[in-house]
Design a protein around this motif. Structure first.
Motif, PDB file in Angstrom:
ATOM      1  N   UNK A 225      76.056  92.013 -24.598  1.00 28.51           N
ATOM      2  CA  UNK A 225      76.932  92.703 -22.899  1.00 28.51           C
ATOM      3  C   UNK A 225      76.088  94.196 -22.978  1.00 28.51           C
ATOM      4  N   UNK A 226      76.426  94.297 -20.851  1.00 20.56           N
ATOM      5  CA  UNK A 226      75.145  95.239 -20.855  1.00 20.56           C
ATOM      6  C   UNK A 226      76.227  95.826 -20.036  1.00 20.56           C
ATOM      7  N   UNK A 227      76.267  96.860 -19.114  1.00 19.28           N
ATOM      8  CA  UNK A 227      76.617  96.728 -17.402  1.00 19.28           C
ATOM      9  C   UNK A 227      75.650  96.137 -16.276  1.00 19.28           C
ATOM     10  N   UNK A 228      76.350  95.548 -15.721  1.00 19.85           N
ATOM     11  CA  UNK A 228      76.609  94.465 -14.763  1.00 19.85           C
ATOM     12  C   UNK A 228      75.331  95.305 -13.540  1.00 19.85           C
ATOM     13  N   UNK A 229      74.089  95.023 -13.721  1.00 20.22           N
ATOM     14  CA  UNK A 229      73.155  95.301 -13.373  1.00 20.22           C
ATOM     15  C   UNK A 229      72.298  94.124 -11.983  1.00 20.22           C
ATOM     16  N   UNK A 230      72.126  93.043 -12.272  1.00 23.35           N
ATOM     17  CA  UNK A 230      71.589  91.493 -12.195  1.00 23.35           C
ATOM     18  C   UNK A 230      72.615  90.805 -11.406  1.00 23.35           C
TER      19      UNK A 230
END
Length: 367
Positions: A225-230
């Motif tokens: 999980x990553x910061x929601x950027x896309x």
């Protein structure tokens, strides 16, 4: 029983649902668990860009249903119209995109064409080496793990008899229609709809309708999980195997493509990824979003998909047997079409005709 639907993936469950809404008595038979075949292995892309042009009316019909999915099914299947961004990295890709955009306009698909500066402004960080892109703002994605069970549950609440884990051992034509012998007994109906995916070929062949279909598995993966950027679904215009990715709201990035699909045992349907291909696949994923270079991949998977030789599905009535209908072989790009396929096949079975043109997909093209 009016109709037996064979196959509990997105095509079969949606067809059962829409048939029941038309007042038909329906039984749905699945050899394994509902939605656990090609549907759950799917990327989840709701994409119209790049499709075979005569398939666009079916894709438009399906998109309208995706937009109503939560209302129709009574639950959120995570359809999000975030748009479909397709990046261009060379002149060949640019020519391909421009030719398709022009050809698609008469088929009611308007594609935004972005040059390099527009791409950087609207989608910063996406494809730093890209020279342009196409963007289809009404497309998006949905959750492949939720959609078939949601259709099956909604179908059951509308009166459909759902029979899962029922291995089919034989199908015979009777005076009343068809009898399907399974590990859970014999089931009879007036009509039969073959939505058996990769196994649909054998059913068609048993009725004298051979289809040149091979079975392969996609190489799929997901990151931490990553910061929601896309926000949009991202793919590429490519002469070869283009990669694609999307970020779910929980932050994980789902990706696929970029490499050859793996062969599958057509009897068992067991699919597995080839770990040796991951490095090559990730090179193309990073080409799409360079910031993913140091991201951790936490899982890979594959699934059993049927690919017809001309890369088009089989849809419509049988050419040999009255009362038999087919909807299988969607060649790895059937997820977007799913609700539209179910709705169109229900209309065809119920009325004998379909407002959406299905002639290019008729099984008779192989005879």
């Amino acid at each position: 029983m009016d109709v037996t639907v064979l196959g509990g993936g997105l095509m079969g469950t949606s067809a059962a649902f829409f048939l029941a809404r038309r007042g038909r008595k329906v039984r749905l038979i699945e050899r394994g668990f509902i939605g656990a075949g090609a549907t759950v292995a799917s990327f989840g892309n709701i994409r119209r860009t790049g499709r075979f042009l005569p398939q666009l009316p079916l894709a438009h019909r399906s998109l309208a249903l995706w937009n109503r999915a939560e209302t129709l099914l009574g639950r959120d299947v995570e359809f999000r119209a975030t748009g479909h961004l397709r990046l261009i990295f060379d002149d060949s890709g640019m020519d391909k995109m421009q030719a398709y955009a022009a050809a698609a306009q008469p088929w009611d698909l308007d594609i935004e064409q972005l040059d390099k500066s527009e791409l950087r402004h609207r989608f910063p960080g996406m494809g730093q080496e890209a020279i342009g892109a196409s963007f289809s703002p009404q497309d998006g994605s949905a959750n492949p793990r939720l959609i078939a069970p949601a259709f099956a549950q909604a179908a059951a609440s509308t009166g459909v008899e759902v029979v899962s884990q029922a291995e089919v051992s034989g199908i015979i034509v009777t005076a009343q229609g068809f009898a399907v012998d399974t590990s859970k007994g014999r089931f009879e109906s007036a009509s039969l709809l073959n939505c058996a995916g990769a196994w649909g070929r054998q059913i068609a062949e048993d009725f004298g309708e051979p289809v040149p279909l091979s079975v392969h598995g996609p190489q799929m993966g997901v990151t931490e999980a990553l910061p929601h950027k896309i926000k949009p679904v991202i793919g590429m215009w490519s002469d070869g195997h283009g990669a694609y990715l999307r970020q779910v709201e929980r932050g994980n990035v789902v990706f696929g493509g970029g490499v050859n699909r793996t062969p599958i045992d057509p009897v068992t349907g067991y699919a597995k990824v080839d770990p040796a291909l991951l490095g090559k696949q990730l090179e193309k994923v990073i080409q799409l979003v360079p910031a993913m270079r140091n991201v951790t991949v936490i899982r890979q998977w594959s699934g059993c998909e049927g690919y017809v030789a001309d890369d088009l599905p089989v849809m419509g009535p049988s050419s040999t047997t009255p009362g038999l209908f087919h909807a299988f072989g969607f060649c790895g790009h059937g997820f977007q079409l799913g609700p539209g396929v179910g709705d169109a096949m229900a209309e065809l079975i119920d009325t004998g005709g379909c407002e959406t043109p299905l002639e290019p997909f008729h099984i008779a093209r192989f005879q």
